[in-house]
Write an enzyme that holds these catalytic residues in place. Sequence first.
Site, PDB file in Angstrom:
ATOM      1  CD  GLU A   1      -4.837   4.892   0.359  1.00 40.83           C
ATOM      2  OE1 GLU A   1      -4.520   4.755   1.556  1.00 40.83           O
ATOM      3  OE2 GLU A   1      -5.994   4.809  -0.053  1.00 40.83           O
TER       4      GLU A   1
ATOM      5  CE  LYS B   1      -6.285   1.834 -26.146  1.00 45.87           C
ATOM      6  NZ  LYS B   1      -6.362   2.545 -24.867  1.00 45.87           N
TER       7      LYS B   1
ATOM      8  CB  THR C   1      -3.711   3.344 -22.273  1.00 45.84           C
ATOM      9  OG1 THR C   1      -3.637   3.331 -23.698  1.00 45.84           O
ATOM     10  CG2 THR C   1      -5.102   3.740 -21.827  1.00 45.84           C
TER      11      THR C   1
ATOM     12  CG  ASP D   1      -7.056   9.856 -24.657  1.00 45.39           C
ATOM     13  OD1 ASP D   1      -6.039   9.139 -24.768  1.00 45.39           O
ATOM     14  OD2 ASP D   1      -8.153   9.411 -24.284  1.00 45.39           O
TER      15      ASP D   1
ATOM     16  NE  ARG E   1      -6.394  -3.888 -19.970  1.00 45.42           N
ATOM     17  CZ  ARG E   1      -6.478  -4.046 -21.287  1.00 45.42           C
ATOM     18  NH1 ARG E   1      -5.717  -4.915 -21.926  1.00 45.42           N
ATOM     19  NH2 ARG E   1      -7.337  -3.331 -21.979  1.00 45.42           N
TER      20      ARG E   1
ATOM     21  CE1 TYR F   1      -4.314   0.429  -0.364  1.00 41.65           C
ATOM     22  CE2 TYR F   1      -4.358  -1.531   1.009  1.00 41.65           C
ATOM     23  CZ  TYR F   1      -4.987  -0.656   0.134  1.00 41.65           C
ATOM     24  OH  TYR F   1      -6.273  -0.875  -0.235  1.00 41.65           O
TER      25      TYR F   1
HETATM   26  N1  DSN Z   1      -9.580   2.838 -26.306  1.00 40.71           N
HETATM   27  C1  DSN Z   1     -10.578   1.831 -26.550  1.00 40.71           C
HETATM   28  C2  DSN Z   1     -10.191   1.038 -27.753  1.00 40.71           C
HETATM   29  O1  DSN Z   1      -9.691   1.679 -28.627  1.00 40.71           O
HETATM   30  O2  DSN Z   1     -10.415  -0.167 -27.888  1.00 40.71           O
HETATM   31  C3  DSN Z   1     -10.884   1.079 -25.362  1.00 40.71           C
HETATM   32  O3  DSN Z   1     -11.284   1.949 -24.354  1.00 40.71           O
END
Ligand code: DSN
Length: 416
Positions: free
Chosen positions: A62, A242, A239, A213, A248, A60
């Site tokens: 925080e 990808k 993220t 984003d 993730r 933990y």
């Molecule tokens: N970003 C989405 C996708 O492209 O599959 C998932 O949230």
Amino acid sequence: MYDEYNRANYELIQKTSPIVGGLIQKEFERQSNNIELIASENYCSEAVLAACGSCLSWKYAEGYPSGRPTGNNGRYYGGCEIVDQIEQYCCEVWQKVFDTDYHVNVQPHSGSQANFAAYKALLNVGDTILSFDLDHGGHLTHGSSVNFSGNLYHMEFYDVNEEGYIDMESVRKKALECHPKLILTGASAYSRIIDFKAFSEIAKEVGAYFMVDMAHIAGLVAGGVHPSPFGYADIVTTTTHKTLRGPRGGLIFAKPIEVDGKPLHKRVDSAVFPYAQGGPLEHIIAAKAVCAEEALRPEFKDYAKKVVENCAALCDEFLKLGYKVVTGGTDNHLILLDLSDEPFSGKVLQERCDERGITLNKNCVPNEKRSPMQTSGVRIGTAAMTTRGYEADDFRAAVRKIDAIIKELREEYKDK
Ligand code: DSN
């Protein structure tokens, strides 16, 4: 690929739970044997997986590392001296990846959490956001009425022109009309270069903040095959799983500016913790750091370049076979195949491809006539299979397999 690692994991898990172990093994086989073309998925390295499964999962923590240079200091638990170093290192290495002095918050559990916190740092509830329409390629968290974004903020949308490109003139016109506090760009299903400079000039003209984003294209930005939003955007979210090929999770980068008299980096940190999240996932933060180190290697640049080249080959094969692709091509890792004129939907094609060992996803196309559960398109990406070693000719062969499935469906649906 990954066989030994997976076998060791499987043997451990199935000693306790044969059911879970068996299902994970089946999923591993599915992921290894299928042609994986979902544009937002990828295969991370064993080093990243090992960090995800490490002892850091037990801790933990925080708060933020003590000694954080931006002054957001201190944890609510003892024993954080090592995770402090990991988290601090993670922030530093991500700054190197994008060659930026932006403040980094590596705690968001996902891209959605990152966007939630980014809006909170910049906006008050009810403020106007000008964003890319989900139906035209945006994301659920960019203002959909079924998502927190569309409920907490007043949304206005720009969309694409007849050729399927983001129409910068319409972005400017909309911005002048609706006076947004934030202009947002970034996409889940857009195959062209996004002009961050042009967006930032419009944001400046109308006095709005500018947020990017870059979840889908972050690996391409890191690899130098898509222009970078750094320097232009006030906040960048992404993220890591990808095109970046990591665990993730999410990241937020904040420009060194003040918002309502307070440094943006402090607003971002408090928007993530304690506002949106509790304890950070230090095992995932360690994996994000490993991912960042991989992204700094020269091989990652080769990978990113190959993803884009492979996507161009895949697109070219569809076009040669007479298919319609939104915008007529691609600059990045994905294409949107337009099935508007076909007698079957994107959902039907997705399901038939599943049966044949090809994984892709249904997707709306601009000016969609079918429902979002059916759709008139499928989205196809090259990031995952490029990691698995696919070359341009392999992608062309995959296209011919999809073509055969489409021809079969045309026959079946011709009298329906
Ligand atoms: N970003 C989405 C996708 O492209 O599959 C998932 O949230």
